[in-house]
Motif scaffolding. Structure first.
Motif, PDB file in Angstrom:
ATOM      1  N   TYR A  60       0.994  -1.071  -0.122  1.00  0.00           N
ATOM      2  CA  TYR A  60       0.099   0.153   0.527  1.00  0.00           C
ATOM      3  C   TYR A  60       0.820   1.532   0.163  1.00  0.00           C
ATOM      4  O   TYR A  60       1.848   1.383   0.299  1.00  0.00           O
ATOM      5  CB  TYR A  60      -1.103   0.067   1.249  1.00  0.00           C
ATOM      6  N   HIS A  75      -2.481   0.481  -4.076  1.00  0.00           N
ATOM      7  CA  HIS A  75      -1.901  -0.868  -4.372  1.00  0.00           C
ATOM      8  C   HIS A  75      -1.302  -1.116  -5.046  1.00  0.00           C
ATOM      9  O   HIS A  75      -1.947  -1.593  -5.953  1.00  0.00           O
ATOM     10  CB  HIS A  75      -3.137  -1.632  -2.990  1.00  0.00           C
ATOM     11  N   THR A  77       0.702  -5.166  -6.553  1.00  0.00           N
ATOM     12  CA  THR A  77      -0.324  -6.692  -6.535  1.00  0.00           C
ATOM     13  C   THR A  77       1.890  -7.016  -6.599  1.00  0.00           C
ATOM     14  O   THR A  77       1.971  -6.834  -6.893  1.00  0.00           O
ATOM     15  CB  THR A  77      -0.511  -7.970  -7.294  1.00  0.00           C
ATOM     16  N   ASP A  84      -3.674  -0.629  -8.715  1.00  0.00           N
ATOM     17  CA  ASP A  84      -4.940  -0.188  -8.779  1.00  0.00           C
ATOM     18  C   ASP A  84      -4.943   1.183  -6.912  1.00  0.00           C
ATOM     19  O   ASP A  84      -4.510   1.273  -6.799  1.00  0.00           O
ATOM     20  CB  ASP A  84      -5.924  -0.650  -7.347  1.00  0.00           C
ATOM     21  N   SER A 103     -12.309   1.152  -4.973  1.00  0.00           N
ATOM     22  CA  SER A 103     -11.064   0.615  -5.651  1.00  0.00           C
ATOM     23  C   SER A 103     -10.957   0.076  -6.997  1.00  0.00           C
ATOM     24  O   SER A 103     -11.512   0.010  -7.596  1.00  0.00           O
ATOM     25  CB  SER A 103     -10.128  -0.475  -4.393  1.00  0.00           C
ATOM     26  N   THR A 115      -9.429  -8.201  -5.824  1.00  0.00           N
ATOM     27  CA  THR A 115      -8.647  -7.821  -5.246  1.00  0.00           C
ATOM     28  C   THR A 115      -9.177  -6.145  -5.080  1.00  0.00           C
ATOM     29  O   THR A 115      -8.508  -6.121  -3.901  1.00  0.00           O
ATOM     30  CB  THR A 115      -7.959  -7.827  -6.534  1.00  0.00           C
ATOM     31  N   ASN A 116      -9.595  -5.663  -5.998  1.00  0.00           N
ATOM     32  CA  ASN A 116     -10.152  -4.456  -5.439  1.00  0.00           C
ATOM     33  C   ASN A 116     -11.087  -4.343  -3.900  1.00  0.00           C
ATOM     34  O   ASN A 116     -11.613  -3.761  -3.760  1.00  0.00           O
ATOM     35  CB  ASN A 116     -11.039  -3.675  -6.638  1.00  0.00           C
ATOM     36  N   ASN A 119      -8.632  -4.571  -1.058  1.00  0.00           N
ATOM     37  CA  ASN A 119      -7.811  -4.110  -1.173  1.00  0.00           C
ATOM     38  C   ASN A 119      -8.260  -2.644  -0.292  1.00  0.00           C
ATOM     39  O   ASN A 119      -7.652  -2.046   0.904  1.00  0.00           O
ATOM     40  CB  ASN A 119      -7.628  -2.227  -2.711  1.00  0.00           C
TER      41      ASN A 119
END
Length: 154
Positions: A60, A75, A77, A84, A103, A115-116, A119
């Motif tokens: 982050y 963020h 990955t 993102d 996100s 993933t979003n 986040n």
């Protein structure tokens, strides 16, 4: 012939942009017991110093904040290094606080494997919040996942 090729490319690019948008997930966290004055520094510190045992995604990056109103972050990955864009917006709600987490993937994506959603969701767990929020999905792209168990698998 060149005109037809150019026209085809324009049509295909317009289809590509509308058919495969960037994945996104907007989550609402409703805290009944914690006022925004306590939550804002918690989230700001969590983003700046993210650590959670067993989670390989400490990537982050704090971008900016408008004190007691919003926090902007990114963020990344760990394996594919997709970035993102994220934002948290804080709104007082009675004696508590509502935090809207947004996100959106920068890369064009069809499926985001939660993933979003993660986040925002993952930001709840490094600290010591005793008031578990009510979590609701405000909006998400068609193939964006909301699997909580996926958030701890990294």
């Amino acid at each position: 012939m060149k005109f037809l090729l150019a026209l085809t490319l324009i049509i295909l690019s317009a289809f590509y942009v509308t058919a495969w948008p960037n994945a996104y997930c907007n989550v609402r966290l409703t805290f009944s017991e914690f006022p925004c004055e306590k939550l804002f520094p918690y989230f700001e510190n969590t983003i700046k110093n993210y650590t959670f045992p067993g989670v390989r995604e400490p990537d982050y990056n704090f971008i900016s904040s408008d004190p007691m109103n919003s926090i902007v972050y990114t963020h990344e990955t760990p394996t594919q290094h997709y970035v993102d864009d994220g934002k948290l917006i804080f709104s007082p709600s009675g004696s508590g606080c509502t935090v809207d987490g947004y996100s959106k993937s920068r890369a064009t994506s069809i499926k985001d494997y939660s993933t979003n959603f993660c986040n925002t969701y993952r930001l709840l767990y490094p600290g010591s919040l005793t008031d578990a929020p009510t979590i609701s999905i405000i909006d998400k792209s068609s193939f964006a996942g909301t699997d909580k168990s996926a958030c701890m698998n990294y």
